[in-house]
Design an enzyme around this catalytic site. Structure first.
Site, PDB file in Angstrom:
ATOM      1  N   LYS A 135       0.846  -1.192   0.000  1.00 41.71           N
ATOM      2  CA  LYS A 135       0.000   0.000   0.000  1.00 41.71           C
ATOM      3  C   LYS A 135       0.884   1.246   0.000  1.00 41.71           C
ATOM      4  O   LYS A 135       1.891   1.313   0.730  1.00 41.71           O
ATOM      5  CB  LYS A 135      -0.880  -0.019   1.246  1.00 41.71           C
ATOM      6  CG  LYS A 135      -1.871   1.130   1.347  1.00 41.71           C
ATOM      7  CD  LYS A 135      -2.727   0.986   2.610  1.00 41.71           C
ATOM      8  CE  LYS A 135      -3.778   2.070   2.718  1.00 41.71           C
ATOM      9  NZ  LYS A 135      -4.581   1.954   3.956  1.00 41.71           N
ATOM     10  N   SER A 194      -9.533   1.668   3.306  1.00 37.10           N
ATOM     11  CA  SER A 194      -8.731   2.440   2.394  1.00 37.10           C
ATOM     12  C   SER A 194      -7.681   1.639   1.640  1.00 37.10           C
ATOM     13  O   SER A 194      -7.105   2.116   0.669  1.00 37.10           O
ATOM     14  CB  SER A 194      -8.036   3.559   3.166  1.00 37.10           C
ATOM     15  OG  SER A 194      -7.126   3.004   4.115  1.00 37.10           O
ATOM     16  N   SER A 205      -9.506  -0.632   7.545  1.00 38.81           N
ATOM     17  CA  SER A 205      -9.023  -0.521   6.170  1.00 38.81           C
ATOM     18  C   SER A 205      -8.314  -1.741   5.598  1.00 38.81           C
ATOM     19  O   SER A 205      -8.016  -1.762   4.407  1.00 38.81           O
ATOM     20  CB  SER A 205      -8.079   0.663   6.045  1.00 38.81           C
ATOM     21  OG  SER A 205      -8.831   1.833   5.923  1.00 38.81           O
TER      22      SER A 205
HETATM   23  N1  GLN Z   1     -12.845   3.888   6.874  1.00 39.06           N
HETATM   24  C1  GLN Z   1     -12.189   4.342   8.068  1.00 39.06           C
HETATM   25  C2  GLN Z   1     -11.835   5.797   7.930  1.00 39.06           C
HETATM   26  O1  GLN Z   1     -12.167   6.353   6.956  1.00 39.06           O
HETATM   27  C3  GLN Z   1     -10.998   3.508   8.339  1.00 39.06           C
HETATM   28  C4  GLN Z   1      -9.806   3.917   7.585  1.00 39.06           C
HETATM   29  C5  GLN Z   1      -8.609   3.109   7.908  1.00 39.06           C
HETATM   30  O2  GLN Z   1      -8.706   2.088   8.582  1.00 39.06           O
HETATM   31  N2  GLN Z   1      -7.457   3.594   7.474  1.00 39.06           N
HETATM   32  O3  GLN Z   1     -11.246   6.374   8.805  1.00 39.06           O
END
Ligand code: GLN
Length: 478
Positions: A79, A154, A178
């Site tokens: 990532k 994400s 994420s």
């Molecule tokens: N969807 C969550 C957010 O927008 C989690 C994001 C993540 O785990 N990086 O914060």
């Protein structure tokens, strides 16, 4: 070479039987990934020089009769929030579109030392903020199983690359879901280890008290092997834990008879539709495997979303302050004053979601509101962690959904941030408590959309989590 069918074990067997060299595999894997990538947009850029250098090292070690490591020759995707020396690391942001880090994250060093071959960097929501990968400055990632749908976020690019077969395993990051949510949406395994289990050195900070690096794989065993490689104390991250790292993969395969599993009533009461049916069927499979399943209560669950979006935005507003045009980032050509430079750099280059979070985070940390919001959220976080601690006095693991719904359509939720935030309802509790949690495939809807089941265990008990997920996977629930 059938690249999408490879596992860590089959790569090792192929190398040792001299069916292919690591260099041949890396060359072919790069070619395949570059050809397939336009279908999903999973990778933002490739790192052929680095991949081929790593593969050459593995070939040399094998030629000398040395052990080339547990990931010898394995094609890996990373990532793009994890820094890679000499390889662009954009965090899905315009701000860092041209940023080439001068150092490697600890997880990257360990991965390559174990023989892993990094093919490239994967797309993600900007600074890992999002649940659909639609907040990336470089475009969304399409779900490999349903191209009109999101891959999740994400870490959508890493999940899609593994599901698409353009990487055998991948690294993502999880702050509130994420890794688990995109794994669930793409039908692969995604692991969020205990907070502190994997060094965060070189993981671009979003919300430091919640950030984790975690593996993606097409099997529980491969995810366990990858976690074993990257886990463990690191002097460069003071929050990394010194707890010994078991050989997770070697502990798999046994039966899980007699394990006590808890089903949180608060998670299941609103879970409807096919996701609910598939999770219920998954629970039946676990019962057939001899687990004792009982209902448990995690009473503070209702406050989790609010608590997370206060703590995460507060920490994000502070962490993102460094992108100011002075260091790292692009800088607008014409600025008169220092304040102008800050304003223009940030105003022109942060996406809408980052701006929203910086504003919210700054607000909850501001003098008059700190006690009312931030401090209160920290107290609620302690209640949520307490719920889990009490549950684990009764049960060995908790089984839960990952997401209220399968992958949604591209564009469906972009204009409604609150609806997007609500999709994290089942994942952020584990993140706030800092316990290990993972998503394992639990079947598909009639339309063919994957649904993941979440397994959560006590701090540092990844081994039990993997054993349950592995037995579940082998039982063929899918
Ligand atoms: N969807 C969550 C957010 O927008 C989690 C994001 C993540 O785990 N990086 O914060």
């Amino acid at each position: 070479m059938d690249i999408p069918s490879f596992t860590i074990d089959s790569v090792r067997e192929g190398l040792l039987a001299r069916r292919f060299s690591a260099t041949e595999l890396a060359t072919e894997a790069l070619r395949f990934a570059e050809t397939e990538n336009p279908k999903t947009g999973a990778y933002l850029h490739f790192s052929p020089e680095r991949a081929l250098a790593a593969a050459r090292r593995v070939d040399e070690q094998i030629a000398r009769g040395e052990n080339a490591g547990p990931l010898a020759g394995v094609p890996v995707a990373v990532k793009d929030v994890i820094v890679t020396k000499g390889v662009r690391t954009t965090c899905g942001s315009k701000l860092l579109a041209n940023y080439v880090p001068p150092y490697d994250a600890t997880a990257i060093i360990r991965l390559e030392r174990a023989g892993g071959v990094i093919l490239g960097k994967t797309n993600c929501d900007e600074f890992a903020m999002g649940s659909s990968n639609e907040n990336s400055a470089f475009g969304p990632v399409r779900n490999p199983l349903a191209p009109d749908r999101v891959s999740g976020g994400s870490s959508g690019g890493s999940a899609a690359a593994v599901a698409q077969g353009t990487a055998v395993v991948a690294l993502g990051s999880d702050t509130g879901g994420s890794v688990r949510q995109p794994a669930s949406f793409c039908g692969v395994v995604g692991v969020t280890p205990t907070y502190g289990r994997v060094s965060r050195y070189g993981l671009t900070a979003f919300a430091s008290s919640l950030d984790h690096i975690g593996p993606f794989a097409r099997s529980v065993k491969d995810s366990a092997t990858l976690l074993g490689v990257i886990a463990g104390r690191d002097a460069a991250d003071s929050t990394s834990a010194s707890a010994p790292v078991p050989d997770y993969a070697a502990l798999l395969g046994g039966n899980i008879k007699g394990l006590k599993l808890g089903l949180p009533v608060e998670y299941l009461k609103d879970l409807t539709g096919e996701s609910g049916e598939l999770i219920a069927r998954g629970v039946e499979t676990l019962k057939r495997l001899g687990c004792e399943v009982r209902e448990i209560s995690l009473p503070s669950t209702d406050y989790a979303i609010a608590c997370y979006y206060i703590i995460a935005t507060a920490e994000a507003s502070s962490n993102l302050a460094r992108y100011d045009g002075v260091r790292y980032t692009v800088r607008p050509a014409h600025t008169e004053t220092l304040a102008d430079m800050y304003r223009n750099t940030r105003g022109e280059n942060f996406g809408a979601e980052c701006k929203r979070r910086i504003m919210l985070g700054t607000y909850v940390l501001s003098a008059g509101y700190y006690d009312a919001y931030y401090l209160k959220a920290q107290k609620v976080r302690a209640l949520i962690a307490g719920d889990f601690a009490r549950a684990f006095e009764e049960v060995d693991a908790i089984v839960a959904p990952v997401s209220p719904f399968p992958a949604f359509k591209l564009g469906e939720k972009v204009d409604d941030p609150v609806a997007m935030y609500l999709s994290d309802i089942y994942t952020i509790t584990g993140s706030l408590a800092g316990i290990p949690c993972m998503s394992v495939p639990c079947g598909k809807t009639v339309e063919g959309l994957p649904v993941g089941m979440q397994v959560l265990t006590r701090h540092f008990d990844e081994a039990t989590m993997f054993r349950i997920a592995d037995a579940f996977e082998k039982a063929g629930a899918v």
